[in-house]
Design an enzyme around this catalytic site. Sequence first.
Site, PDB file in Angstrom:
ATOM      1  N   ASN A 297       0.876  -1.170   0.000  1.00 49.98           N
ATOM      2  CA  ASN A 297       0.000   0.000   0.000  1.00 49.98           C
ATOM      3  C   ASN A 297       0.915   1.222   0.000  1.00 49.98           C
ATOM      4  O   ASN A 297       1.449   1.604   1.039  1.00 49.98           O
ATOM      5  CB  ASN A 297      -0.885  -0.039   1.249  1.00 49.98           C
ATOM      6  CG  ASN A 297      -1.835   1.145   1.328  1.00 49.98           C
ATOM      7  OD1 ASN A 297      -1.855   1.996   0.439  1.00 49.98           O
ATOM      8  ND2 ASN A 297      -2.612   1.202   2.401  1.00 49.98           N
TER       9      ASN A 297
ATOM     10  N   ARG B 208      -2.728  -2.109  -3.272  1.00 52.13           N
ATOM     11  CA  ARG B 208      -3.911  -1.277  -3.068  1.00 52.13           C
ATOM     12  C   ARG B 208      -3.825  -0.102  -4.041  1.00 52.13           C
ATOM     13  O   ARG B 208      -2.835   0.625  -4.051  1.00 52.13           O
ATOM     14  CB  ARG B 208      -3.941  -0.764  -1.637  1.00 52.13           C
ATOM     15  CG  ARG B 208      -5.139   0.082  -1.372  1.00 52.13           C
ATOM     16  CD  ARG B 208      -5.201   0.482   0.064  1.00 52.13           C
ATOM     17  NE  ARG B 208      -6.413   1.226   0.307  1.00 52.13           N
ATOM     18  CZ  ARG B 208      -6.759   1.682   1.488  1.00 52.13           C
ATOM     19  NH1 ARG B 208      -5.996   1.441   2.525  1.00 52.13           N
ATOM     20  NH2 ARG B 208      -7.865   2.352   1.642  1.00 52.13           N
TER      21      ARG B 208
ATOM     22  N   HIS C 244     -12.678   3.354   0.042  1.00 54.98           N
ATOM     23  CA  HIS C 244     -12.674   2.407   1.162  1.00 54.98           C
ATOM     24  C   HIS C 244     -13.364   1.092   0.796  1.00 54.98           C
ATOM     25  O   HIS C 244     -13.839   0.355   1.670  1.00 54.98           O
ATOM     26  CB  HIS C 244     -13.365   2.985   2.423  1.00 54.98           C
ATOM     27  CG  HIS C 244     -12.611   4.103   3.083  1.00 54.98           C
ATOM     28  ND1 HIS C 244     -13.229   5.217   3.601  1.00 54.98           N
ATOM     29  CD2 HIS C 244     -11.291   4.279   3.297  1.00 54.98           C
ATOM     30  CE1 HIS C 244     -12.313   6.033   4.106  1.00 54.98           C
ATOM     31  NE2 HIS C 244     -11.118   5.488   3.928  1.00 54.98           N
TER      32      HIS C 244
ATOM     33  N   HIS D 117     -17.020   3.301   8.176  1.00 57.20           N
ATOM     34  CA  HIS D 117     -15.553   3.142   8.211  1.00 57.20           C
ATOM     35  C   HIS D 117     -15.013   4.463   8.750  1.00 57.20           C
ATOM     36  O   HIS D 117     -14.926   5.462   8.026  1.00 57.20           O
ATOM     37  CB  HIS D 117     -15.027   2.846   6.799  1.00 57.20           C
ATOM     38  CG  HIS D 117     -13.524   2.776   6.746  1.00 57.20           C
ATOM     39  ND1 HIS D 117     -12.848   1.599   6.527  1.00 57.20           N
ATOM     40  CD2 HIS D 117     -12.573   3.735   6.895  1.00 57.20           C
ATOM     41  CE1 HIS D 117     -11.537   1.836   6.556  1.00 57.20           C
ATOM     42  NE2 HIS D 117     -11.359   3.125   6.771  1.00 57.20           N
TER      43      HIS D 117
ATOM     44  N   ASN E 249      -8.672   7.701  10.039  1.00 55.09           N
ATOM     45  CA  ASN E 249      -8.123   8.992   9.620  1.00 55.09           C
ATOM     46  C   ASN E 249      -8.900   9.520   8.435  1.00 55.09           C
ATOM     47  O   ASN E 249      -9.212  10.697   8.354  1.00 55.09           O
ATOM     48  CB  ASN E 249      -6.657   8.831   9.229  1.00 55.09           C
ATOM     49  CG  ASN E 249      -5.768   9.163  10.387  1.00 55.09           C
ATOM     50  OD1 ASN E 249      -6.085  10.030  11.198  1.00 55.09           O
ATOM     51  ND2 ASN E 249      -4.661   8.458  10.480  1.00 55.09           N
TER      52      ASN E 249
ATOM     53  N   ARG F 293      -9.383  16.268   6.601  1.00 55.66           N
ATOM     54  CA  ARG F 293     -10.185  16.596   5.412  1.00 55.66           C
ATOM     55  C   ARG F 293     -11.549  17.140   5.832  1.00 55.66           C
ATOM     56  O   ARG F 293     -12.132  16.667   6.803  1.00 55.66           O
ATOM     57  CB  ARG F 293     -10.368  15.358   4.532  1.00 55.66           C
ATOM     58  CG  ARG F 293      -9.155  15.034   3.695  1.00 55.66           C
ATOM     59  CD  ARG F 293      -9.316  13.728   2.949  1.00 55.66           C
ATOM     60  NE  ARG F 293      -8.569  12.655   3.580  1.00 55.66           N
ATOM     61  CZ  ARG F 293      -8.713  11.373   3.324  1.00 55.66           C
ATOM     62  NH1 ARG F 293      -9.597  10.968   2.426  1.00 55.66           N
ATOM     63  NH2 ARG F 293      -7.984  10.474   3.940  1.00 55.66           N
TER      64      ARG F 293
ATOM     65  N   ARG G  87      -8.085   9.956  19.256  1.00 58.37           N
ATOM     66  CA  ARG G  87      -7.685   9.602  20.623  1.00 58.37           C
ATOM     67  C   ARG G  87      -7.166  10.835  21.363  1.00 58.37           C
ATOM     68  O   ARG G  87      -7.499  11.057  22.526  1.00 58.37           O
ATOM     69  CB  ARG G  87      -6.604   8.521  20.580  1.00 58.37           C
ATOM     70  CG  ARG G  87      -6.550   7.697  21.818  1.00 58.37           C
ATOM     71  CD  ARG G  87      -5.714   6.464  21.667  1.00 58.37           C
ATOM     72  NE  ARG G  87      -5.042   6.365  20.373  1.00 58.37           N
ATOM     73  CZ  ARG G  87      -4.328   5.337  19.989  1.00 58.37           C
ATOM     74  NH1 ARG G  87      -4.218   4.305  20.784  1.00 58.37           N
ATOM     75  NH2 ARG G  87      -3.730   5.310  18.826  1.00 58.37           N
TER      76      ARG G  87
ATOM     77  N   GLY H  44     -10.038   2.553  12.638  1.00 54.90           N
ATOM     78  CA  GLY H  44      -9.431   2.989  13.899  1.00 54.90           C
ATOM     79  C   GLY H  44     -10.400   3.565  14.919  1.00 54.90           C
ATOM     80  O   GLY H  44     -10.428   3.126  16.078  1.00 54.90           O
TER      81      GLY H  44
ATOM     82  N   GLY I  34     -13.876   3.668  14.605  1.00 54.35           N
ATOM     83  CA  GLY I  34     -15.057   2.787  14.711  1.00 54.35           C
ATOM     84  C   GLY I  34     -14.793   1.569  15.581  1.00 54.35           C
ATOM     85  O   GLY I  34     -15.663   1.123  16.325  1.00 54.35           O
ATOM     86  N   GLU I  35     -13.574   1.031  15.515  1.00 49.06           N
ATOM     87  CA  GLU I  35     -13.260  -0.184  16.280  1.00 49.06           C
ATOM     88  C   GLU I  35     -12.879   0.122  17.724  1.00 49.06           C
ATOM     89  O   GLU I  35     -13.026  -0.741  18.595  1.00 49.06           O
ATOM     90  CB  GLU I  35     -12.081  -0.925  15.615  1.00 49.06           C
ATOM     91  CG  GLU I  35     -12.416  -1.526  14.275  1.00 49.06           C
ATOM     92  CD  GLU I  35     -11.170  -1.956  13.501  1.00 49.06           C
ATOM     93  OE1 GLU I  35     -10.139  -2.272  14.134  1.00 49.06           O
ATOM     94  OE2 GLU I  35     -11.220  -1.972  12.261  1.00 49.06           O
ATOM     95  N   ASN I  36     -12.348   1.337  17.952  1.00 48.83           N
ATOM     96  CA  ASN I  36     -11.712   1.599  19.252  1.00 48.83           C
ATOM     97  C   ASN I  36     -12.318   2.684  20.110  1.00 48.83           C
ATOM     98  O   ASN I  36     -11.878   2.871  21.243  1.00 48.83           O
ATOM     99  CB  ASN I  36     -10.233   1.954  19.024  1.00 48.83           C
ATOM    100  CG  ASN I  36      -9.472   0.816  18.393  1.00 48.83           C
ATOM    101  OD1 ASN I  36      -9.396  -0.259  18.961  1.00 48.83           O
ATOM    102  ND2 ASN I  36      -8.935   1.052  17.203  1.00 48.83           N
TER     103      ASN I  36
ATOM    104  N   GLU J 144      -8.075  -4.730   5.344  1.00 48.12           N
ATOM    105  CA  GLU J 144      -7.946  -4.488   3.897  1.00 48.12           C
ATOM    106  C   GLU J 144      -6.811  -5.318   3.300  1.00 48.12           C
ATOM    107  O   GLU J 144      -6.883  -5.754   2.151  1.00 48.12           O
ATOM    108  CB  GLU J 144      -7.712  -2.997   3.654  1.00 48.12           C
ATOM    109  CG  GLU J 144      -8.968  -2.176   3.911  1.00 48.12           C
ATOM    110  CD  GLU J 144      -8.690  -0.770   4.384  1.00 48.12           C
ATOM    111  OE1 GLU J 144      -8.061  -0.608   5.460  1.00 48.12           O
ATOM    112  OE2 GLU J 144      -9.094   0.183   3.703  1.00 48.12           O
TER     113      GLU J 144
HETATM  114  P1  AMP Z   1      -7.125   4.409  10.973  1.00 50.07           P
HETATM  115  O1  AMP Z   1      -6.957   5.440   9.909  1.00 50.07           O
HETATM  116  O2  AMP Z   1      -8.165   3.394  10.667  1.00 50.07           O
HETATM  117  O3  AMP Z   1      -5.823   3.807  11.415  1.00 50.07           O
HETATM  118  O4  AMP Z   1      -7.680   5.194  12.278  1.00 50.07           O
HETATM  119  C1  AMP Z   1      -6.947   6.198  12.895  1.00 50.07           C
HETATM  120  C2  AMP Z   1      -7.867   6.940  13.866  1.00 50.07           C
HETATM  121  O5  AMP Z   1      -8.327   6.002  14.864  1.00 50.07           O
HETATM  122  C3  AMP Z   1      -7.156   8.065  14.625  1.00 50.07           C
HETATM  123  O6  AMP Z   1      -8.021   9.202  14.697  1.00 50.07           O
HETATM  124  C4  AMP Z   1      -6.987   7.482  16.008  1.00 50.07           C
HETATM  125  O7  AMP Z   1      -6.936   8.443  17.024  1.00 50.07           O
HETATM  126  C5  AMP Z   1      -8.235   6.641  16.137  1.00 50.07           C
HETATM  127  N1  AMP Z   1      -8.097   5.676  17.227  1.00 50.07           N
HETATM  128  C6  AMP Z   1      -7.283   4.617  17.299  1.00 50.07           C
HETATM  129  N2  AMP Z   1      -7.387   4.015  18.513  1.00 50.07           N
HETATM  130  C7  AMP Z   1      -8.288   4.754  19.211  1.00 50.07           C
HETATM  131  C8  AMP Z   1      -8.827   4.654  20.536  1.00 50.07           C
HETATM  132  N3  AMP Z   1      -8.463   3.692  21.365  1.00 50.07           N
HETATM  133  N4  AMP Z   1      -9.750   5.577  20.907  1.00 50.07           N
HETATM  134  C9  AMP Z   1     -10.129   6.559  20.070  1.00 50.07           C
HETATM  135  N5  AMP Z   1      -9.653   6.699  18.814  1.00 50.07           N
HETATM  136  C10 AMP Z   1      -8.737   5.806  18.397  1.00 50.07           C
END
Ligand code: AMP
Length: 420
Positions: free
Chosen positions: A11, A97, A185, A212, A215, A245, A289, A332, A334-336, A383
Site C-alpha cells: 500500500n 492497493r 474504502h 468506516h 483517519n 479533510r 484519541r 481505527g 469505529g473499532e476503538n 484491507e
Molecule cells: P485508521 O486510519 O483506521 O488507522 O484510524 C486512525 C484513527 O483512529 C485516529 O483518529 C486514532 O486516534 C483513532 N483511534 C485509534 N485508537 C483509538 C482509541 N483507542 N480511541 C479513540 N480513537 C482511536
Amino acid sequence: MSRHQSCLVLNAGSSSLKFAVLRRDEATEDLHQVLNGQIAGIGTDARFEARDANRRVVAQRRWSAEDSQRRPALLEYLLAWLGQALPEDRIVAAGHRVVHGGRGFSRPVRVTPEVLAELQALVPLAPLHQPHNLAPMRALAASHPELPQVACFDTAFHAELPWVASTYALPQELSYEGVQRYGFHGLSYEYVSQRLAALRPELANARVVVCHLGNGSSLAAVHAGRGVDTTMGFTALDGVPMGTRSGSLDPGVLLYLMREKGMGADALEDLLYRRSGLLGVSGVSSDMRALEQSTDPAARRAIELFCFRVAKEVAAMAGSMGGIDALVFTAGIGENSPGVRAEVCSRLGWMGLAIDDYANGRSALEISADDSVVPVFVLPTNEEKMIALHTLAVLAASAPNGREADEGQPCSTARTPATC
Ligand code: AMP
C-alpha cells in the site's frame, strides 16, 4: 523443504510504503498475516519498521536523506529483508492497493503493461494517491518480471452504484467524461460485509450501513453484500469530516474562497485535505484519541461535529436502501472509540437503535441492547487480507488449470530479489 505460499501486500502512499505478508494455511486454506510494517518518511528521512503476528517489532532501520529519495532501492531493501526474515515462505504474488479504478476496473486485475497504462490515465482522478500506488508496480515489473502482480481498487466495491447514487446534478457532458461519485474504502467495505455475512448468515441479504471511521472516514449502504450508496464521491474529500479533510461542504464556499481570498487550486487542496476536519475544527489534533483525551472545549466540539455528521449520514444511507437491518462500525475510530459509537447511536435512537454500554465499552462484536430494533456490530477491518484474497484468486483464475500459484515461477523470499 516445502515452503508456505505467501502473498505480499503493498500500500504505497506519497511518503510511505506499507506492507504485509499473508501466509496460506495449508490445512484451512485461510490466510494469516505473518509480518507487516512500513517504510515511512520516504523522500526525507526514510525509516523501516516490521512487526510480527504478535505486533512485536522485529526489525528497524533508517536511511540518510539522500538514500531516502531512492524509492526503488527502498523497495528492493524490503524484498531482500523479507527473503531473510521469512526463509520458509515463497511469495507467489504481490497485491497492490490502488485508490482509483475509474469506470473501467470493477474488480481486481492482473497487472500488465496495458493495465498500467490505463491506470496511469486515471491519475487526474486521484493525483495525490494514484501515482504513488503505481510506482512500486513499475519497479517490481522491472526488477522481478516473473512475480505476478494484482491491482485491487478502493473504488471497485462501488462500481454498481445505481445511477441516482453515482450521478451529480451537473450538465450531462461532465457526467459522460467521468465526473461522478466513485466512492472509496471499498476493500474495507467488502471485507467487513463478508465477515458480517460469515458471522451472522441471517444478515447476508440485509440492508447494512457500514461506518468506516479512521483517519479517512466514509459510510456505505450495503444491500445483500453490494454497495448501493456511499458518502465519498468523485474524490475522498466528500462526506463526513475526517482527520484533516473537510468532508462535504457547499461548493459555494470554494467560489467564495477563490473570489474573496484569491485562493487557487493548490491553496484549496491544502486547506481541504490537510488543514480541515477534526484538526481544523479543534485546532488541537487530527487524531481522535488525542481529542478524546484533551480538555480543550474546541476538541470536544470537533468530536460532537464528527458524531453529528456520522449519525446524519447513517440516516442518509438507510434512506438510500429504504431501511436498515444492521449497523457496523469499523476502522481505527469505529473499532476503538466507545465514546464516538455511543454518541452516534444516541443520535439514532429515533430509529429504534440502542446500544449496551457494557458491550460497547468492551468493543464487543455486537454492542446493541437487547431491545434495539437494529443490531449494531463492531467488526475490525482487514484491507490487507482482502487484497491478499483477491490477489491469490486472480492468480488462480488466470492460471492454466488454476495451478499457476503452484507451478509458476514464484519469487522466493529465501533468495535475494536479484535472483528471484
Ligand atoms: P485508521 O486510519 O483506521 O488507522 O484510524 C486512525 C484513527 O483512529 C485516529 O483518529 C486514532 O486516534 C483513532 N483511534 C485509534 N485508537 C483509538 C482509541 N483507542 N480511541 C479513540 N480513537 C482511536
